[in-house]
Design an enzyme around this catalytic site. Structure first.
Site: not given
Ligand SMILES: *Cc1c(COP(=O)(O)O)cnc(C)c1O
Length: 325
Positions: A58, A83, A209, A213, A215, A309
């Site tokens: 990130k 968070s 994923e 979840g 999606d 990651s």
């Protein structure tokens, strides 16, 4: 942020991001495991973003987005809601560049995360996740103080910055047959697919994923963004409810397929990283390896990349997850 552009993201955006952030982020190591190569018959290269600043990729997107701001925007400061790793990345990039950062966090966020974000010099604003909407709280700072919102994934500069990890991987190991990338909101996947499109266009790019979840897989299959309730998974970096518009567009254009891994498979991968490779990887960072372990001999004879990651997992939690396994 600079004016929203309607132009599609391209490989050039990732290359420019790499040049822009070069002196601010770590060039992370690429590691291999003889055990895994023997198990799969493949040659697997791990891009270890657990060794990135703030412990996750990130930092790449955050530095890219903040370096793109003009003087006027810098002077008014930035705001982000998170968070997790994005909060710490924005806080670090802002402090480094002399920009004031406000991070909107739930009042019940883990104290270590709050302390880490404060430690980077950001102002933490708490909200009640049951009665307040974090996007509205953040929007208040944009309207009131003229701050710039730095979204966690749905932004061209963020996605382009995240793609610089895969770009470094291709530059180090050359072309690959397949690349496995963890997916939350899809910024890392979009950036990685863009990097592959320029450096190794024949690479099959897979997003991975949490099974609880999926999606992004549903969105990929149906051709429209699908929203789900917050998934119950140990992969806390991928508990997103829906992809972004920017990341969805790139996924449809450049990604081969979407895969999933369940929590036990993530713990198994976490254990493999720790015992075989001496790497501490957080559950979300294990998605790629879990997919490679599931594919097994199907990958025989191939050159395979995995984006690891991040490595931000509390040691007590790490121990609990491993021993319950
Ligand atoms: C944020 C994050 C992800 C997911 O990234 P997206 O760009 O939201 O898809 C994966 N792993 C880790 C460690 C993260 O912090």
């Amino acid at each position: 942020m600079p004016e929203a552009t309607t132009a599609l993201l391209t490989f050039d955006d990732v290359e420019q991001a790499a040049a822009r952030i070069r002196s601010y982020v770590n060039h992370t190591p690429v590691m291999t495991s003889r055990t895994l190569n023997e198990l799969t018959g493949a040659e697997v290269f791990f891009k270890c973003e657990n060794f990135q600043r703030v412990g996750a990729f990130k930092a790449r997107g955050a530095f890219n987005a903040l370096l793109r701001l003009g003087d006027d925007e810098r002077s008014r400061g930035v705001v982000a809601f998170s968070s997790g790793n994005h909060a710490q990345a924005v806080a670090l990039a802002a402090r480094t560049l002399g920009i004031a950062a406000t991070i909107v966090m739930p009042r019940d966020a883990p104290p270590v995360k709050k302390a880490a974000t404060l430690g980077y010099g950001a102002t933490v604003v708490e909200y009640d996740r049951y009665t307040e909407n974090r996007e509205e709280v953040a929007a208040g700072f944009v309207r009131g103080a003229g701050m710039t919102l730095v979204p966690p994934y749905d932004h061209a500069d963020i996605a382009a910055g995240q793609g610089t990890a895969a770009l470094e991987l291709f530059d180090e190991v050359g072309e690959l047959d397949a690349l496995f990338v963890p997916v939350g909101g899809g910024g890392l996947l979009a950036g990685s697919a863009l990097a592959a499109s320029g450096r190794s266009p024949r690479t099959r790019v897979y997003g991975v994923e949490p099974a609880a979840g999926d999606d992004a897989r549903q969105s990929f299959r149906s051709g429209a963004i699908v929203s789900i309730p917050t998934p119950d998974t140990i992969a806390d970096g991928a508990q997103t409810q829906r992809m972004g518009e920017v990341t969805f567009e790139v996924m449809r254009r450049l990604v081969t397929d979407m895969l999933t891994a369940d929590d036990p498979a993530l713990v198994e991968a976490m254990e493999f990283f720790a015992s075989r490779m001496k790497l501490i990887v957080e559950p979300t960072g294990c998605l790629g390896l879990a997919a490679v372990l599931a594919a097994g001999r199907e990958l025989a004879g191939q050159r395979v990349g995995v984006i690891v990651s991040g490595g931000n997992v509390d040691l007590a939690r790490f121990a609990a997850l491993i021993s319950a396994h």
